[in-house]
Design an enzyme around this catalytic site. Sequence first.
Site, short mmCIF file in Angstrom:
data_model
loop_
_atom_site.label_atom_id
_atom_site.label_comp_id
_atom_site.label_asym_id
_atom_site.label_seq_id
_atom_site.Cartn_x
_atom_site.Cartn_y
_atom_site.Cartn_z
N HIS A 256 0.85 -1.10 -0.10
CA HIS A 256 0.03 -0.03 0.25
C HIS A 256 0.78 1.24 -0.10
CE1 HIS A 256 -4.00 -1.69 0.40
NE2 HIS A 256 -3.47 -2.59 1.08
N ASP B 100 2.71 1.97 -3.20
CA ASP B 100 3.05 2.17 -4.50
C ASP B 100 2.39 3.68 -4.78
OD1 ASP B 100 0.76 0.80 -4.54
OD2 ASP B 100 0.96 -0.16 -6.44
N ASP C 262 1.51 -3.76 -9.69
CA ASP C 262 1.25 -5.16 -10.40
C ASP C 262 1.44 -4.95 -11.79
OD1 ASP C 262 0.20 -5.37 -7.84
OD2 ASP C 262 -2.08 -5.36 -8.48
N ASN D 140 -13.25 -8.39 -2.91
CA ASN D 140 -13.09 -7.74 -4.13
C ASN D 140 -13.21 -6.11 -3.99
OD1 ASN D 140 -13.53 -6.71 -6.69
ND2 ASN D 140 -15.89 -6.82 -6.63
#
Length: 439
Positions: free
Chosen positions: A80, A82, A171, A214
Amino acid sequence: MPILCDSRQNDSGYPKLVKYQSMEASEVLFSCSTNYKLTFTARGTELRLLKLKEMFNSKFGSVPKFYVRAPGRVNIIGEHIDYCGYSVLPMAVEQDMLIAVEPVKTHVLQLANTDPLYPDFSASANNIQIDKTKPLWHNYFLCGFKGIQVELAEICAKSEHYIGTEGGGMDQSISFLAEEGTAKLIEFSPLRATDVKLPSGAVFVIANSCVEMNKAATSHFNIRVMECRLAAKLLAKHKCLPWEEVLRLEEVQAKLGVSLEEMLLITEDALHSEPYSPEEICRCLGISLQELKTQILSPHTQDVLTFKLYQRAKHVYSEAARVLQFKKICEEAPDNTVQLLGELMNQSHVSCRDMYECSCPELDQLVDICRKFGAQGSRLTGAGWGGCTVSIVPADKLSSFLANVHEAYYQRSNQSLVPEKQSLFATKPGGGALVFLEA
């Protein structure tokens, strides 16, 4: 363009299928493997591509013109941060996806999947609508489709925003920049990657908590992004910086020209540990509630009643420091490298759990079990609130570690939502995204 996607979930090798049609578009077949026993040699990749080609031809009555490979990834440390402007330290894993593509000249997007759990989907390529409230499998393809207009290096991070997630670029960057055999220190603005050689005497093990979250359909993630932004603005205001221009915590440090350790002290001085109300934030910044909602808060956070700014800033600055310490230890390679890296991973999990509050009881339990059975360090990885842990395990303890963790968590806890081979596996740094052409 027809697109065929595959996600291999076991040794059977049956892939997911996606068919996409649009003008000058392509068919894509795509394969994902999560079995830790698989290794992807050139020979292995060739056989998988041939199988995908056969399935593509069976599904669409034609053959692909090219194939794309994209690896999975695991963030070893740097959670948490980036999207706050700080470096992270992920590696691509050997498990990957393959996509096969053939250009056609129609305007219909059709997605299909060999797994009956994932229903077929079709839509006009000129009118792509993404339902942000539901974790539909095809949404992830649609995000990339909608984001294809911009430059590739930054497009993928921006594409994720279409599904309602205001994340950073970790990612996507590791997927493009990964190299086999090494982790990467990923830095942003500008984007760059530095090799980080991991210790040879340890392996990294991924364990699935079997809890799903999600992040596109829940508010937790986007609230954290906004809390970091608000913390950055209050810190900038406290230090008499032009706070209106500040969006990220890293920008405050850069403008002040101080160390991460000094930023932690400034955070202690400038912010209080009690949650901030929107009204208090307005008083601190000297703006109206209307200005806060229209000029700073995102649509996902305008109804939030409290923001924990101190805790989020403390996590970000301390986690950013841990990333740099991790890289330094890998470079210096002292005799107790694995132990030192494990300690940093343990500290990271505590901070994620207590300061960023992105863990859950199942993740905490799984971390404890991994440490109990030989992991030198274990932590949640990814967004959190479910998902996976990553553990650093001495290589000579791997077999017993896998057996004991499987029994203690997956059997005794009755965590049977995911098959064993997808729940717990060892991996090593894999290569990045590739394009294969038919010879």
